[in-house]
Structure formats: C-alpha cells, structure tokens
Design a protein around this motif. Structure first.
Motif, PDB file in Angstrom:
ATOM      1  N   ASP A 175      32.210 -10.687 -63.188  1.00 22.84           N
ATOM      2  CA  ASP A 175      32.759 -11.368 -62.020  1.00 22.84           C
ATOM      3  C   ASP A 175      33.646 -12.504 -62.527  1.00 22.84           C
ATOM      4  OD1 ASP A 175      33.340 -12.741 -59.759  1.00 22.84           O
ATOM      5  OD2 ASP A 175      31.258 -13.014 -59.087  1.00 22.84           O
ATOM      6  N   THR A 176      34.943 -12.417 -62.244  1.00 22.88           N
ATOM      7  CA  THR A 176      35.895 -13.350 -62.862  1.00 22.88           C
ATOM      8  C   THR A 176      35.973 -14.696 -62.152  1.00 22.88           C
ATOM      9  OG1 THR A 176      37.616 -12.196 -61.640  1.00 22.88           O
ATOM     10  CG2 THR A 176      37.368 -11.625 -63.972  1.00 22.88           C
ATOM     11  N   LYS A 177      35.201 -14.857 -61.087  1.00 27.37           N
ATOM     12  CA  LYS A 177      35.123 -16.183 -60.470  1.00 27.37           C
ATOM     13  C   LYS A 177      33.841 -16.838 -60.980  1.00 27.37           C
ATOM     14  CE  LYS A 177      35.743 -18.535 -56.106  1.00 27.37           C
ATOM     15  NZ  LYS A 177      35.806 -18.382 -54.671  1.00 27.37           N
ATOM     16  N   TYR A 188      34.623 -24.073 -59.488  1.00 27.96           N
ATOM     17  CA  TYR A 188      34.908 -22.639 -59.609  1.00 27.96           C
ATOM     18  C   TYR A 188      36.150 -22.490 -60.474  1.00 27.96           C
ATOM     19  CZ  TYR A 188      31.854 -21.473 -55.660  1.00 27.96           C
ATOM     20  OH  TYR A 188      30.780 -21.288 -54.840  1.00 27.96           O
ATOM     21  N   ASP A 190      38.812 -19.401 -61.373  1.00 22.48           N
ATOM     22  CA  ASP A 190      39.229 -18.026 -61.126  1.00 22.48           C
ATOM     23  C   ASP A 190      40.003 -17.544 -62.358  1.00 22.48           C
ATOM     24  OD1 ASP A 190      40.387 -15.659 -60.353  1.00 22.48           O
ATOM     25  OD2 ASP A 190      41.021 -16.370 -58.375  1.00 22.48           O
ATOM     26  N   GLY A 194      43.699 -17.375 -61.231  1.00 23.89           N
ATOM     27  CA  GLY A 194      44.054 -18.791 -61.227  1.00 23.89           C
ATOM     28  C   GLY A 194      45.342 -19.039 -62.005  1.00 23.89           C
ATOM     29  N   GLY A 198      43.405 -20.278 -65.663  1.00 28.67           N
ATOM     30  CA  GLY A 198      42.457 -20.441 -64.565  1.00 28.67           C
ATOM     31  C   GLY A 198      42.104 -21.890 -64.275  1.00 28.67           C
ATOM     32  N   TYR A 199      42.243 -22.749 -65.270  1.00 30.38           N
ATOM     33  CA  TYR A 199      41.783 -24.133 -65.101  1.00 30.38           C
ATOM     34  C   TYR A 199      42.516 -25.027 -66.094  1.00 30.38           C
ATOM     35  CZ  TYR A 199      38.385 -27.902 -64.338  1.00 30.38           C
ATOM     36  OH  TYR A 199      37.785 -29.082 -63.999  1.00 30.38           O
ATOM     37  N   THR A 226      43.054 -26.989 -57.923  1.00 29.79           N
ATOM     38  CA  THR A 226      41.714 -26.737 -57.367  1.00 29.79           C
ATOM     39  C   THR A 226      40.952 -28.028 -57.056  1.00 29.79           C
ATOM     40  OG1 THR A 226      40.882 -26.429 -59.592  1.00 29.79           O
ATOM     41  CG2 THR A 226      41.493 -24.442 -58.393  1.00 29.79           C
ATOM     42  N   GLN A 253      40.691 -22.997 -52.692  1.00 26.97           N
ATOM     43  CA  GLN A 253      39.753 -23.176 -53.828  1.00 26.97           C
ATOM     44  C   GLN A 253      39.288 -24.623 -53.946  1.00 26.97           C
ATOM     45  OE1 GLN A 253      40.535 -21.213 -57.673  1.00 26.97           O
ATOM     46  NE2 GLN A 253      42.366 -20.444 -56.687  1.00 26.97           N
ATOM     47  N   GLU A 256      36.650 -25.235 -51.433  1.00 27.24           N
ATOM     48  CA  GLU A 256      35.386 -24.632 -51.908  1.00 27.24           C
ATOM     49  C   GLU A 256      34.726 -25.510 -52.970  1.00 27.24           C
ATOM     50  OE1 GLU A 256      36.687 -19.942 -51.409  1.00 27.24           O
ATOM     51  OE2 GLU A 256      36.067 -20.651 -53.381  1.00 27.24           O
ATOM     52  N   ASN A 257      35.554 -26.065 -53.849  1.00 28.98           N
ATOM     53  CA  ASN A 257      35.008 -26.936 -54.897  1.00 28.98           C
ATOM     54  C   ASN A 257      34.396 -28.208 -54.324  1.00 28.98           C
ATOM     55  OD1 ASN A 257      35.359 -25.480 -57.286  1.00 28.98           O
ATOM     56  ND2 ASN A 257      37.516 -26.069 -57.444  1.00 28.98           N
TER      57      ASN A 257
END
Ligand code: SAH
Length: 390
Positions: A175-177, A188, A190, A194, A198-199, A226, A253, A256-257
C-alpha cells in the motif's frame, strides 16, 4: 577498460572534486563504449583521475564514481557505498526518515534514495546509474529488510539521457500510502503519486525552527503541499493556522494530515493561487503574526533567472505586508541558481519596498541528511530564512 583522455587544460571543477566531465572537456575516447559503461578518466598526460560511467548521448559524458584506482565498480561497490551513507545518516542523528543517498553529495551521482521508515523510494536519473538498479535494490534489501521499495523515475531529465520516464514497484506490491513520524507528528506520504518522492524531507530540520515563534500566533502558510509546516505550527502552539495550495489534491492530503494529528480545529487548508491571494489580502490590510512561504523552484535555467528573482521579490513583499509589526516571515527558496547571498538581497529589496525593517532570526540550508559538499554547487540548493518584520 575504455579510457577517456581530457583536454590539456583541465577544468578546475574536475580538479576540485566535482564528479562531472562534460563532452567538450574530452580530447579522446579509446574505443566506442556503450551507454552506461564504466570507463577510466585520465588527464592529457595520462595521470589517473577516476572511474565512472559514460553516456555518449549526454552532454555530461562521464560521471565519476571514484577517484581511487584500486576500486572496482561492481555490486559490492554499491552495497558498500550505500552502507556508508546509512552509517553517516545515523551518526548525524537520523533514524526513521532521511534522504539516504543524495546523489553527487554521496559520491553516487544521479542516485536519490529516500527512506521513509521501512519504505524506500529511489530515483536513478542517469543511464549509467540506472543500469545498477538491481545492485541498489539488493543493497537496500540486505541493509534494511524493507517493507517496500518504489521507483519514482517519472522525471523528464531522464529523457536527456535517452531513457523513458517510469514508476513502479521494485519489491512486492504494498500500500503506497504510508504514515511517517516527524518531530512527534504523523504524516501520510503518498509514495506513488505525491510530488517528487512523495514528501519533502529537505525541510524536516527547518520545520522545528518555527517552534518558538508560532506560540499563540495567527499563522498563514502558502505553498503548503501536505501541510507539514502548518501542522507543525499548530503542534507548537499556534492559535489558528490557514494553509493555501493551488493543488486540490495537496489540500486534501493536508486536511487528512491535520485530522491524523487531531489538529483539525486549529489548522485549515484551502485551495488557492497564493500569488493572487497574497496580493489581494495585503491590499485589504489583512494581518497575521507569522506568514510562511515555501514555493516550488521558480526556474532551472539561467535564461529565466530574472523572472525567478522578480517572483521571489513579489511574494516576499506581499508576505511581509501581511505580517503584524513584531511578527515573523518564514520563507524558503529551493531554486538552485538563486544563491544564499542573492536570496538575502532579494528579501532586503522586498523589505525596502514594503517599508518594513527586518531582522534575521534563522538562516540555514536543507536538512543535514542532504549534505552540502564544497565544490559541488548543486548540493546547496535550499535557503530557509526566518525574519522578524518590524
Ligand atoms: N512546504 C511543503 C512543500 C511545498 S512544495 C512541505 O514542506 O512539504 C510547493 C507547493 O506549492 C506545491 O504543493 C504546489 O502545489 C504549490 N504551488 C505551486 N504554485 C502555487 C501557487 N501559485 N499558489 C499556491 N500553491 C502553489
């Protein structure tokens, strides 16, 4: 082994330890090496310089992997190098998340590996390093027993090397999240969709630098992605935080964070073009105690550098106008071609135009897991500045 002879007048860049050899610096190549092959580089009078990979399709003909004649470039070589990268990261205090390999700064040109606890994201941007992907994956498996490895080679520069853009699993599916911990917060990431890997790990140390100035503050953040800086602000005691990003997906996102950290009552995110909103709100006389700006790179080429300078001046001018007297502007620039000195000058010009007096609180570069190497300019790219705005 194919030998590459440099021209008589060798560039001080190569002599000073920079690993790139441009094709116009080369006098002769013995034989006809294939793309990615390991070659030896010598001065015109046959003094050994180093070994690296060649790509006849690229303007950067050779990228050096070592300056030691006895080194053999094989699977073992990459496993050892990556192990050294990890030892270094641990020594300087990184445990869970870090840029494990920062390309040229770690003497593995064009390789990026980001470690997000048990997950690894890699980019192999040049053909010569891409060919070693199996060895790199093996190294990660040996050193970490990871839960997953993912390739984010969806980067246009690969095409300059005659390669395609691609992304996908380099391990079994997962699961890539995922969720990572940073400074006592959860985020999170992604990995598959992302931005970049991703980050943005490069700001992980800088996010702590706001801890004192945001206490009881009304905070505005722009270019939030994010929501990392904004959620840190809420965590460090801000009264309220508003974050803006042009991407709906980033805002989703970030929201959600905020909820993941139970900070949804303090921090909110909205989709907006920060250039327009900052301009409008500064005209309307809106005020915040702290304004934070972290825009994407404005240019990658010298031709458009003036436009980038104008862009930085514009947003920082607007940002300063929105700060209450005695408040703070937290501002970053990741444009490589804008030097630290140039960035400070831009901020100074913006302050003069905004008719505000400023004092520097913090001025630093990217987090220490992205080492800066003297002589390799591209390794120092991030400028992170906190100023008091009087
Ligand atoms: N501060 C973030 C990284 C920001 S990256 C972190 O630490 O993780 C830059 C962000 O700016 C991206 O999310 C991008 O969507 C956003 N962006 C680009 N142009 C914008 C604009 N005109 N207005 C608002 N956001 C913009």
């Amino acid at each position: 082994m194919v030998q590459v002879l440099l021209k008589r007048k060798i560039s001080p860049r190569i002599a000073n330890g920079h690993p790139w050899v441009f094709s116009n610096e080369v006098d002769k190549v013995s034989g006809s090496p294939s793309g990615g092959e390991i070659v030896e580089v010598f001065t015109h009078d046959k003094k050994f310089i180093g070994k690296g990979y060649i790509n006849p399709k690229s303007q950067i003909l050779v990228r050096l992997l070592t300056r030691e004649k006895q080194d053999t470039i094989n699977e073992e070589f990459f496993i050892n190098r990556i192990r050294q990268c990890w030892e270094y990261r641990k020594k300087i205090g990184y445990t869970e998340n870090c840029r494990l390999v920062f390309g040229e700064a770690d003497a593995i040109p064009q390789l990026i590996i980001d470690k997000f606890n048990d997950y690894f994201v890699i980019q192999t941007v040049a053909l010569g390093i891409d060919l070693w992907k199996p060895a790199i994956v093996k190294a990660i498996n040996q050193l970490f027993k990871p839960k997953g490895i993912f390739e984010r080679n969806d980067v246009p520069v690969r095409e300059l090397e005659g390669m395609q853009q691609q992304k996908g699993f380099l391990s079994g599916d997962f699961d890539t999240k995922i969720i990572i911990n940073e400074n006592g917060l959860k985020f999170y990431v992604d990995i598959e969709n992302g931005q970049k890997t991703g980050y943005f790990l490069d700001q992980q140390d800088n996010r702590r630098a706001i801890s004192n100035i945001v206490k009881d503050a009304e905070v505005l953040g722009a270019f939030t992605y994010t929501g990392t800086f904004e959620i840190h602000a809420a965590h460090y005691g801000a009264k309220s935080v508003l974050g803006l990003d042009i991407s709906d997906n980033a805002v989703k996102q970030a929201t959600e964070n905020a909820a993941l950290n139970n900070l949804q009552d303090i921090v909110q995110f909205k989709t907006a073009n920060a250039f327009d909103v900052l301009k409008q709100w500064s005209k309307e006389g809106k005020k915040y105690d702290v304004v934070m700006l972290d825009p994407p790179a404005f240019t990658k080429s010298r031709e458009t550098i003036q436009k980038a300078i104008t862009g930085y001046k514009e947003i920082n001018l607007r940002g300063m106008k929105l700060v209450r007297p005695g408040g703070f502007l937290v501002t970053s620039s990741c444009t490589n071609l804008v030097s630290p000195e140039m960035f400070l000058q831009i901020i100074d010009m913006a302050a003069k135009d905004a008719r505000r007096k400023i004092r520097q609180v913090v001025f630093q570069t990217q987090s220490a897991d992205h080492p800066v190497v003297p002589g390799i300019e591209t390794t120092q790219y991030l400028k992170f500045l906190v100023i008091e705005v009087q």
